[in-house]
Write a protein that holds these residues in place. Structure first.
Motif, mmCIF file in Angstrom:
data_model
loop_
_atom_site.group_PDB
_atom_site.id
_atom_site.type_symbol
_atom_site.label_atom_id
_atom_site.label_comp_id
_atom_site.label_asym_id
_atom_site.label_seq_id
_atom_site.Cartn_x
_atom_site.Cartn_y
_atom_site.Cartn_z
ATOM 1 N N LYS A 111 0.842 -1.200 0.000
ATOM 2 C CA LYS A 111 0.000 0.000 0.000
ATOM 3 C C LYS A 111 0.882 1.257 0.000
ATOM 4 O O LYS A 111 0.592 2.219 -0.714
ATOM 5 C CB LYS A 111 -0.944 -0.010 1.199
ATOM 6 N N VAL A 112 1.947 1.246 0.800
ATOM 7 C CA VAL A 112 2.863 2.393 0.836
ATOM 8 C C VAL A 112 3.459 2.637 -0.546
ATOM 9 O O VAL A 112 3.510 3.778 -1.018
ATOM 10 C CB VAL A 112 3.969 2.190 1.895
ATOM 11 N N ARG A 113 3.918 1.565 -1.206
ATOM 12 C CA ARG A 113 4.470 1.717 -2.561
ATOM 13 C C ARG A 113 3.437 2.343 -3.502
ATOM 14 O O ARG A 113 3.746 3.258 -4.265
ATOM 15 C CB ARG A 113 4.911 0.363 -3.114
ATOM 16 N N SER A 114 2.216 1.863 -3.427
ATOM 17 C CA SER A 114 1.145 2.380 -4.279
ATOM 18 C C SER A 114 0.887 3.857 -3.991
ATOM 19 O O SER A 114 0.767 4.670 -4.915
ATOM 20 C CB SER A 114 -0.123 1.554 -4.054
ATOM 21 N N TYR A 115 0.797 4.192 -2.718
ATOM 22 C CA TYR A 115 0.548 5.588 -2.351
ATOM 23 C C TYR A 115 1.703 6.487 -2.776
ATOM 24 O O TYR A 115 1.497 7.578 -3.312
ATOM 25 C CB TYR A 115 0.337 5.719 -0.846
ATOM 26 N N GLN A 116 2.946 6.038 -2.529
ATOM 27 C CA GLN A 116 4.098 6.885 -2.846
ATOM 28 C C GLN A 116 4.305 7.038 -4.349
ATOM 29 O O GLN A 116 4.886 8.036 -4.776
ATOM 30 C CB GLN A 116 5.359 6.345 -2.168
ATOM 31 N N GLU A 117 3.828 6.091 -5.158
ATOM 32 C CA GLU A 117 3.874 6.274 -6.607
ATOM 33 C C GLU A 117 3.015 7.463 -7.018
ATOM 34 O O GLU A 117 3.360 8.209 -7.922
ATOM 35 C CB GLU A 117 3.383 5.018 -7.330
ATOM 36 N N ARG A 118 1.881 7.619 -6.358
ATOM 37 C CA ARG A 118 0.970 8.726 -6.668
ATOM 38 C C ARG A 118 1.335 10.001 -5.931
ATOM 39 O O ARG A 118 1.167 11.101 -6.456
ATOM 40 C CB ARG A 118 -0.462 8.327 -6.325
ATOM 41 N N TRP A 119 1.806 9.855 -4.698
ATOM 42 C CA TRP A 119 2.103 10.996 -3.845
ATOM 43 C C TRP A 119 3.490 10.801 -3.230
ATOM 44 O O TRP A 119 3.628 10.376 -2.079
ATOM 45 C CB TRP A 119 1.033 11.133 -2.759
ATOM 46 N N PRO A 120 4.553 11.110 -3.982
ATOM 47 C CA PRO A 120 5.918 10.798 -3.550
ATOM 48 C C PRO A 120 6.366 11.536 -2.279
ATOM 49 O O PRO A 120 7.377 11.157 -1.676
ATOM 50 C CB PRO A 120 6.791 11.188 -4.753
ATOM 51 N N TRP A 121 5.669 12.534 -1.857
ATOM 52 C CA TRP A 121 6.052 13.277 -0.650
ATOM 53 C C TRP A 121 5.653 12.562 0.641
ATOM 54 O O TRP A 121 6.016 12.995 1.724
ATOM 55 C CB TRP A 121 5.436 14.681 -0.674
ATOM 56 N N LEU A 122 4.893 11.464 0.545
ATOM 57 C CA LEU A 122 4.482 10.741 1.746
ATOM 58 C C LEU A 122 5.687 10.048 2.380
ATOM 59 O O LEU A 122 6.556 9.519 1.697
ATOM 60 C CB LEU A 122 3.427 9.696 1.395
ATOM 61 N N THR A 123 5.722 10.063 3.706
ATOM 62 C CA THR A 123 6.790 9.405 4.445
ATOM 63 C C THR A 123 6.215 8.327 5.348
ATOM 64 O O THR A 123 5.035 8.338 5.677
ATOM 65 C CB THR A 123 7.580 10.417 5.309
ATOM 66 N N VAL A 124 7.070 7.395 5.762
ATOM 67 C CA VAL A 124 6.661 6.290 6.618
ATOM 68 C C VAL A 124 7.315 6.474 7.980
ATOM 69 O O VAL A 124 8.509 6.777 8.074
ATOM 70 C CB VAL A 124 7.084 4.940 6.007
ATOM 71 N N GLU A 125 6.518 6.308 9.017
ATOM 72 C CA GLU A 125 7.023 6.367 10.389
ATOM 73 C C GLU A 125 6.520 5.147 11.158
ATOM 74 O O GLU A 125 5.700 4.387 10.657
ATOM 75 C CB GLU A 125 6.575 7.669 11.068
ATOM 76 N N ALA A 126 7.003 4.989 12.378
ATOM 77 C CA ALA A 126 6.630 3.844 13.227
ATOM 78 C C ALA A 126 5.130 3.811 13.459
ATOM 79 O O ALA A 126 4.430 4.816 13.275
ATOM 80 C CB ALA A 126 7.381 3.925 14.544
ATOM 81 N N ALA A 127 4.636 2.664 13.886
ATOM 82 C CA ALA A 127 3.199 2.455 14.116
ATOM 83 C C ALA A 127 2.606 3.526 15.021
ATOM 84 O O ALA A 127 3.295 4.099 15.863
ATOM 85 C CB ALA A 127 2.963 1.078 14.720
ATOM 86 N N CYS A 128 1.321 3.759 14.838
ATOM 87 C CA CYS A 128 0.624 4.771 15.663
ATOM 88 C C CYS A 128 0.269 4.213 17.025
ATOM 89 O O CYS A 128 0.431 3.062 17.301
ATOM 90 C CB CYS A 128 -0.618 5.286 14.953
#
Length: 128
Positions: A111-128
């Protein structure tokens, strides 16, 4: 989104009728709108994703289980009331975190790969 109980008709045919109506209503928007009856998810989730999924009783139950914390958001179309399991900070900061109640690292990575393909500015951080 409503917090009341779902419709008793959990058939694919009932869901398909709604999908068709929404598809027709949204066809001129030029975007993909995906509609699913959240009350039916437990019927197919394990077969598709290999993990169990307890039945939902309210729309907010499903929102509370979304894979990514910043997407745990819904709007009641009748009242305009916003529902957000984890608040809006991650959404505003463009942060993706895996939801600890739906800890599926492989699905999250896809899902992260899919989102970042569309919105490359998204970052990943530790679980909420």
């Amino acid at each position: 989104m409503t917090s009341s109980n779902f419709d008793d008709d959990l058939s694919w045919e009932a869901e398909d009728r709604v999908i068709a109506r929404v598809r027709q209503a949204c066809q001129r928007l030029g975007v993909h709108v995906e509609v699913r009856n959240q009350a039916r998810v437990h019927l197919w989730y394990a077969q598709k994703f290999g993990a169990s999924y307890a039945p939902l009783h309210r729309a907010t139950d499903g929102i509370d289980r979304y894979l990514i914390c910043s997407t745990c958001i819904g709007v009641d179309v009748a009242t305009g009331v916003l529902y957000s399991t984890h608040g809006l900070d991650d959404l505003q900061r463009n942060v993706l975190r895996i939801h600890p109640l739906n800890h599926q690292p492989a699905m999250f990575a896809d899902k992260v790969r899919s989102y970042q393909e569309r919105w490359p500015w998204l970052t990943v951080e530790a679980a909420c």
